[in-house]
Write an enzyme that holds these catalytic residues in place. Structure first.
Site, PDB file in Angstrom:
ATOM      1  N   GLY A 290     -85.479 -23.151 -72.037  1.00  0.00           N
ATOM      2  CA  GLY A 290     -84.734 -22.503 -73.116  1.00  0.00           C
ATOM      3  C   GLY A 290     -85.200 -22.936 -74.494  1.00  0.00           C
ATOM      4  N   LYS A 327    -101.563 -28.094 -71.969  1.00  0.00           N
ATOM      5  CA  LYS A 327    -102.614 -27.676 -72.909  1.00  0.00           C
ATOM      6  C   LYS A 327    -102.793 -28.699 -74.032  1.00  0.00           C
ATOM      7  CE  LYS A 327    -101.768 -24.637 -76.106  1.00  0.00           C
ATOM      8  NZ  LYS A 327    -101.438 -23.386 -76.828  1.00  0.00           N
ATOM      9  N   LYS A 367     -74.826 -19.410 -72.975  1.00  0.00           N
ATOM     10  CA  LYS A 367     -74.377 -19.582 -74.368  1.00  0.00           C
ATOM     11  C   LYS A 367     -74.020 -18.273 -75.075  1.00  0.00           C
ATOM     12  CE  LYS A 367     -77.665 -23.442 -74.751  1.00  0.00           C
ATOM     13  NZ  LYS A 367     -78.592 -23.085 -73.675  1.00  0.00           N
ATOM     14  N   LYS A 409     -68.889 -23.912 -80.961  1.00  0.00           N
ATOM     15  CA  LYS A 409     -67.901 -22.992 -80.394  1.00  0.00           C
ATOM     16  C   LYS A 409     -66.954 -23.693 -79.420  1.00  0.00           C
ATOM     17  CE  LYS A 409     -70.924 -19.086 -81.174  1.00  0.00           C
ATOM     18  NZ  LYS A 409     -71.817 -19.889 -82.047  1.00  0.00           N
ATOM     19  N   GLY A 449     -83.755 -18.736 -84.710  1.00  0.00           N
ATOM     20  CA  GLY A 449     -84.883 -18.360 -83.876  1.00  0.00           C
ATOM     21  C   GLY A 449     -84.657 -18.514 -82.392  1.00  0.00           C
ATOM     22  N   ARG A 451     -83.052 -17.694 -78.652  1.00  0.00           N
ATOM     23  CA  ARG A 451     -82.969 -16.372 -78.013  1.00  0.00           C
ATOM     24  C   ARG A 451     -81.636 -15.684 -78.280  1.00  0.00           C
ATOM     25  NH1 ARG A 451     -85.477 -18.603 -72.361  1.00  0.00           N
ATOM     26  NH2 ARG A 451     -87.552 -19.062 -73.178  1.00  0.00           N
ATOM     27  N   ARG A 538     -66.639  -8.682 -82.416  1.00  0.00           N
ATOM     28  CA  ARG A 538     -66.708  -8.484 -80.969  1.00  0.00           C
ATOM     29  C   ARG A 538     -65.733  -9.417 -80.255  1.00  0.00           C
ATOM     30  NH1 ARG A 538     -73.073  -9.292 -80.139  1.00  0.00           N
ATOM     31  NH2 ARG A 538     -72.501 -11.162 -81.324  1.00  0.00           N
TER      32      ARG A 538
END
Length: 602
Positions: A290, A327, A367, A409, A449, A451, A538
């Site tokens: 995540g 990498k 979340k 929250k 930034g 998700r 909402r």
């Protein structure tokens, strides 16, 4: 024909030997009236000096440097090597040959330093000339105005001159007015940032590039306004962190980001302490694929743990972060990708017993507020039972510290996601007294930034031509960058004694409306072109988020931006009885949601 690196080293050694010989002869000619050297003593001192110089220069890796990047720092390195060579040769001469002349060796030191450094500078000038000669300039070059005539500007200009033939940096601006009329690396400084509007049309500027890393958000916004007004794109020099990790070249400037306009100050971690704590240890990160989990992986790897366990449910995200870390080739760190579901207690036991991590960062969670309103059963299973499973397995495996990533929250929650995270906090606090494992939770607001953030959504809406949809023009949220949040979570884990609820200082809340306007500005559009539409709040959303209630703050600060909260918890037995009583059949989601919120608000 390309000369190998080994041959270049040999050439440099021979050049140094020749220059030292010339310097010895000139020094002797200058001082021949005052000193007396036999031919044998002269030749012997010369041979000893050459061999000692080659040895010391090799020890300091002076022959391994790429001379087309020869710099002021390299000049001092050369002077240091010549100085040490001079001292050692003089002492040997004085004690073994009894013919040492301090004046001779001091003058020789000056000449050798001068000659060798001059040879390297000439080598650099020749290399740059040959590169320019071989470059075929494109028919058209982008005319760039650079903002910032400091170290950032110097670095950007030097790299662009070496790596980009499609760019013409014709001038700079800097808010230090005393620099006007001077130049930086042959590029004239034309004025201050307030002169940009008249410089753009006068010089046919194609792009503005900001090379001032410490620039204020207000100044960034002012330059963006100037660029948008003249239809000229504004970019910035990439972060040195990204350059060093190989993500981008410094000559490839990047977009100005919303974080530049919000102005979050970077947090300096207690790196020495973190190296001591995490160095050589095994660290487990749940939710490693995540936004927050993957950044914790990146940040924790800086402190050289022996092994990092990348646990996640989504195989693609775990694959991506594992591939990324391999990498970067972190020395001596073993990265172990693990696909597992935290809802399985047996699987958590199996993993933690197998690898015995000293530290567990629990970032796995559901979340998304509106989605959890529709799926309260899954929120309970993942956020409550999942946390319990990882915590219980940590106790039985003797984990040193368990750090749970929470959310603002969870404070006075009015939605299912917040309620389940609050119960998870209570479980973590309740488990702290059951064993030697220290349990803490870290609470913070939205991360830019991620998700689930509004920023990617707004950007997508702007790309489609609008409108940007916001729930309420009065709505505010706390924001923090993903790297900053992850660093503070790691630092909190280092300071944890057990049982604390750490709260991160999120700064001032940001109006979502202002955030939308700034993103429109960053895109190069105007508010006339991109409509902002109010849609209504909402289910489960608040107008304003709080990190703690007034009576829950202690004022205790353990580190910059890390505070200790004071939150009352039920006993672990009472929490378990409540969770066991929940109906997770999926037949009455409304009742389940009501019971969750009612419990945490009592």
């Amino acid at each position: 024909m390309k000369i190998t690196r080994q041959k270049i080293k040999i050439i440099l050694m021979l050049v140094d030997a020749l220059l030292i010989t010339v310097s010895f002869i000139i020094s002797y000619l200058f001082l021949s009236y005052y000193i007396l050297f036999s031919v044998q003593e002269f030749i012997l001192a010369l041979i000893v000096f050459v061999f000692i110089h080659v040895g010391i220069s090799s020890f300091f890796h002076l022959y391994s440097k790429i001379n087309r990047y020869f710099s002021v720092y390299d000049i001092f390195q050369t002077v240091r090597a010549v100085g040490l060579t001079t001292l050692v040769t003089f002492l040997l001469d004085a004690f073994l040959l009894n013919g040492a002349s301090l004046r001779f060796y001091l003058l020789n030191f000056v000449f050798v330093s001068l000659f060798i450094n001059t040879s390297r500078i000439l080598w650099r000038l020749y290399s740059e000339h040959r590169m320019r000669k071989n470059q075929r300039l494109p028919e058209t070059q982008n005319r760039i105005l650079v903002v910032g005539a400091g170290q950032g500007g110097q670095l950007l200009i030097s790299r662009i001159k070496e790596q980009r033939d499609d760019v013409d940096i014709f001038g700079l601006v800097d808010d230090d007015s005393t620099k006007k009329g001077t130049s930086l690396m042959s590029v004239p400084i034309l004025g201050t940032t307030s002169d940009i509007p008249k410089l753009i049309p006068a010089n046919k500027v194609d792009q503005i590039v900001v090379a001032a890393p410490s620039m204020s958000p207000e100044k960034y916004e002012m330059i963006l306004d100037m660029g948008n007004e003249a239809n000229t794109p504004v970019k910035k020099m990439p972060l040195m962190e990204d350059v060093m990790l190989g993500n981008v070249q410094i000559s490839n400037y990047v977009d100005i980001d919303i974080t530049d306009l919000l102005g979050r100050d970077e947090v300096e971690l207690d790196t020495n302490e973190l190296y001591k704590i995490f160095g050589g240890k095994t660290v487990l990160i749940t939710g490693a694929g995540g936004s927050i989990g993957s950044e914790i992986v990146r940040q924790i790897s800086i402190f050289q743990p022996a092994r990092v366990l990348l646990l996640g449910h989504g195989e693609n995200s775990v694959y991506q972060i594992n591939r990324e870390m391999i990498k970067y080739d972190y020395a001596r760190i073993e990265f172990v990708p693990i696909i597992a579901d935290i809802k399985s207690l047996d699987r958590m036991h199996e993993i933690i017993q197998k690898y015995h991590p000293e530290y567990v960062f629990h970032a796995a969670a559901h979340k998304h507020v509106p989605l959890m309103e529709c799926n309260p059963m899954e929120a309970v299973k993942n956020n409550i039972y999942g946390t319990y499973n990882v915590a219980k397995a940590s106790i039985e495996a003797g984990v040193d510290k368990f750090i749970m990533v929470s959310t603002d929250k969870a404070n006075n929650p009015t939605n299912v996601m917040g309620a389940t995270k609050r119960i998870a906090e209570m479980i973590v606090a309740g488990m702290n007294n059951l064993s030697d494992t220290s349990f803490v939770a870290v609470r913070f607001g939205n991360v830019l930034g991620s998700r689930g953030s509004v920023v990617p959504l707004f950007k997508e809406q702007i790309r489609r031509g609008g409108p940007i949809t916001i729930t309420d023009k009065r709505m505010t949220r706390y924001f923090m960058t993903i790297p900053e949040a992850s660093r503070l979570v790691i630092q909190s884990g280092a300071y944890a004694q057990g049982g604390e609820l750490f709260v991160l200082d999120m700064g001032e809340p940001v109006k979502i409306l202002d955030l939308a306007k700034k993103l429109i500005k960053l895109s190069g559009h105007t508010e006339d072109e991109i409509e902002i539409k109010e849609m209504g709040i909402r289910p489960g959303e608040k107008l304003y988020e709080e990190l703690l209630l007034d009576d829950e703050t202690t004022g205790e600060k353990v580190f910059e931006k890390i505070y200790v909260g004071k939150v009352k918890n039920d006993s672990l037995e009472k929490i378990q009885n409540f969770v066991d009583s929940l109906d997770l059949s999926g037949e009455n989601d409304k009742e389940l949601s009501h019971r969750l919120i009612e419990y945490v608000q009592h």
